[in-house]
Enzyme design. Structure first.
Site, short mmCIF file in Angstrom:
data_model
loop_
_atom_site.label_atom_id
_atom_site.label_comp_id
_atom_site.label_asym_id
_atom_site.label_seq_id
_atom_site.Cartn_x
_atom_site.Cartn_y
_atom_site.Cartn_z
N ASP A 1 0.84 -1.19 0.00
CA ASP A 1 0.00 0.00 0.00
C ASP A 1 0.88 1.25 0.00
O ASP A 1 1.90 1.30 0.70
CB ASP A 1 -0.86 -0.03 1.27
N GLU B 1 15.87 -14.08 -0.33
CA GLU B 1 16.38 -15.00 0.69
C GLU B 1 15.43 -16.21 0.79
O GLU B 1 15.87 -17.36 0.83
CB GLU B 1 16.42 -14.23 2.00
C1 NOJ Z 1 -4.59 2.82 -0.98
C2 NOJ Z 1 -5.67 1.80 -0.75
O1 NOJ Z 1 -5.94 1.16 -1.97
C3 NOJ Z 1 -6.85 2.56 -0.21
O2 NOJ Z 1 -8.01 1.76 -0.15
C4 NOJ Z 1 -6.49 3.10 1.14
O3 NOJ Z 1 -7.56 3.89 1.63
C5 NOJ Z 1 -5.25 3.99 1.05
N1 NOJ Z 1 -4.20 3.38 0.29
C6 NOJ Z 1 -4.70 4.29 2.43
O4 NOJ Z 1 -4.18 3.13 2.99
#
Ligand code: NOJ
Length: 548
Positions: free
Chosen positions: A213, A263
């Protein structure tokens, strides 16, 4: 010829991964929320569809302020979704079916209920506990103004003020998303060390990799200076504040994570995958994240954001291939995910409702994506041709963006409505039929048309198109990794050849046009009379190679 380097083959280079938004996939417990046992029950369905792997949206313990992207414990399962035992069963079942499992890891921020953040709140300014996050004194004579002028992605200031242990108004902490999602301070060595343990915890449990993310986040510009355009992120809903994102130090983290994956690969030969959610301004900048010793893949969102326009599509595809080819990676195509309006609706606008244009274009886009060199990600429900649910009542919306923008932005709930599996009425097999059980977001009546049981029984359905496309992709050497050559076409038509004699053409217009290739197509996204490529339709042909 635009070509991608044809390295030794690695499974991820042209994998098709299915994104499982766990809370909306299938509910096994009857609480109206999907769970890991539901995902396990759905694996045969995904096997039949023909995907190579699944990416599970966050299922960790979380107060769910941002549906799990606010993680309170990175090494456990939220009881709503199951437990570690159920997780292990899911991984084992997927392995038996040859389906790889990717987890969603959230390293930019955690939940304000994460023990480290709670400890930071209880600790004094200047403490080691606060140094794991971005705590700073406020500006102004009484410190009542935020330390800098940044705005959060989801609206409002990127800072919240805390109350100190003695009850006085205290320092501020940085959160680039909601106040319940404090940003980690990656310049503090304890933070990377902690995430090392998290990675290894899940790798030891057998996962095949991670979707990362906000992978262009993590580091902020040293000193956190004011931004010349503080509202840019919230306005564009893209991470464009050059001081808050895409700092050079982040690449060292990805190099390290890659080394950790290697690894594990060295131990058992199974290649692990890191795929980043990388939102950066240009394809060239994007390519820096997939250099050979960094992430294997990074979602290429420009295709997803392109309007239904032949020139726009040609441009983003060319740029992606050109810029990413030089890295040794492949392009990672995506048309839908849990943050975006679904293609059927997006491509339908501003067509009159019921014209079917959005669905026809979404089908064509799917065939196009599956024919492009590289990897592809499918978001659950995409294979059913689900349109966006645009008319959810305000009181059921849960997306923090809605709340944080003063109810102006209705963006992400409509693509997260629980899947319809069977039957004529909600809950459509998603959860138990009982008077007191309701799917966590209401399903409209028209979901019946898209239920998987109907889709599987109807050879003209989206499902069959995706399944046929995936089968051909798996069996034809021309598809997947490799090269692409654009073909000369009349205006409104996009066509390219792949490898030895596979041609894909898309008619972006609404009027039929003569097919650019003679002979019967292998697969079309909609009905085409002989020798014709219908409007808003894509087709694949195997030719005698004269187009190469
Ligand atoms: C991107 C994710 O896809 C989204 O759903 C989320 O709200 C934001 N990052 C924050 O983590």
């Amino acid at each position: 010829m635009i070509s991608q380097r044809n390295d030794a083959r690695h499974w991820w280079r042209d994998a098709v991964i299915y994104q499982v938004y766990v809370r909306s996939f299938l509910d096994s417990t009857g609480d109206g929320i999907g769970d890991l046992a539901g995902v396990r029950a759905g694996l045969p369905y995904l096997k039949k569809l023909g995907v190579d792997g699944i990416w599970l949206s966050p299922f960790y313990p979380s107060p769910q302020h941002d549906h799990g992207y606010d993680v309170a414990d990175y090494r456990d399962v939220d009881p709503v979704f199951g437990d570690l035992g159920e997780f292990d069963l899911l991984v084992a079942a997927a392995r038996r079916l040859g389906i790889r499992v990717l987890l969603d890891i959230v390293p930019n921020h955690c939940s304000s209920e994460h023990p480290s953040f709670r400890e930071a709140l209880a600790a004094p300014p200047g403490s080691a506990a606060r140094a794991r996050f971005h705590f700073a004194d406020g500006r102004g004579p009484d410190g009542s103004e935020p330390p800098n002028n940044w705005h959060a992605m989801f609206g409002g200031p990127a800072w919240s003020r805390v109350t100190e242990a003695d009850g006085s108004p205290g320092q501020w902490y940085l959160h680039m998303f909601t106040p319940e999602q404090p940003d980690w301070n990656w310049r503090n060595p304890e933070v990377p060390a902690y995430f090392d343990q998290v990675l290894r915890f899940w790798l030891d449990r057998g996962v095949d990799g991670f979707r990362i993310d906000v992978a262009a986040g993590l580091f902020k510009h040293p000193g956190l200076p004011d931004s010349p355009d503080p509202e840019a992120d919230a306005r564009t809903r893209d991470s464009v504040n050059p001081l808050a994102w895409n700092q050079p130090e982040v690449h060292d983290v990805w190099r390290h994570w890659r080394a950790v994956c290697e690894e594990y690969t060295a131990r058992d030969g199974r290649e692990r995958l890191l795929v980043g959610e990388v939102s950066v301004p240009t394809a060239r900048e994007h390519a820096r994240y997939v250099r050979p010793d960094e992430l294997h893949q990074a979602f290429f969102f420009d295709l997803l954001s392109a309007p239904w326009d032949v020139d726009a599509f040609r441009k983003v595809i060319s740029e992606a291939i050109q810029d990413i080819a030089g890295t040794g990676s492949t392009v990672t195509w995506v048309l839908n995910n849990h943050d975006q309006v679904r293609t059927v609706t997006r491509y339908g606008e501003p067509a009159p409702e019921g014209s079917g244009l959005g669905a026809a274009r979404a089908r064509a886009a799917a065939l196009l994506m599956l024919a492009l060199p590289g990897a592809a990600y499918i978001y659950q429900g995409e294979e059913l041709g689900l349109p966006e649910v645009v008319d959810l009542p305000d009181d059921v919306l849960t997306d923090p963006i809605f709340r944080r923008t003063g109810s102006r932005a209705r963006i992400r709930d409509g693509c997260r409505v629980p899947l319809p599996w069977s039957g004529q009425a909600s809950p459509f097999g998603f959860t138990q039929e009982a008077a007191d059980v309701k799917p966590w977001l209401p399903q409209p009546e028209w979901f019946a048309e898209h239920a998987t049981d109907r889709a599987l029984a109807d050879t003209r359905s989206f499902w069959h198109l995706y399944r046929d496309g995936l089968q051909l992709r798996a069996s034809l050497p021309q598809l997947g990794d490799g090269t692409l050559r654009w073909l000369d076409t009349p205006p409104g038509i996009l066509a390219f050849s792949r490898g030895d004699g596979l041609v894909c053409a898309v008619n972006f217009g609404t009027a039929p046009t003569p097919a650019p290739v003679a002979g019967e197509p292998l697969l079309t996204s909609g009905p085409c009379p002989p020798g014709v490529l219908a409007g808003s339709t894509a087709a694949w042909w195997i030719t005698d190679g004269t187009h190469d």
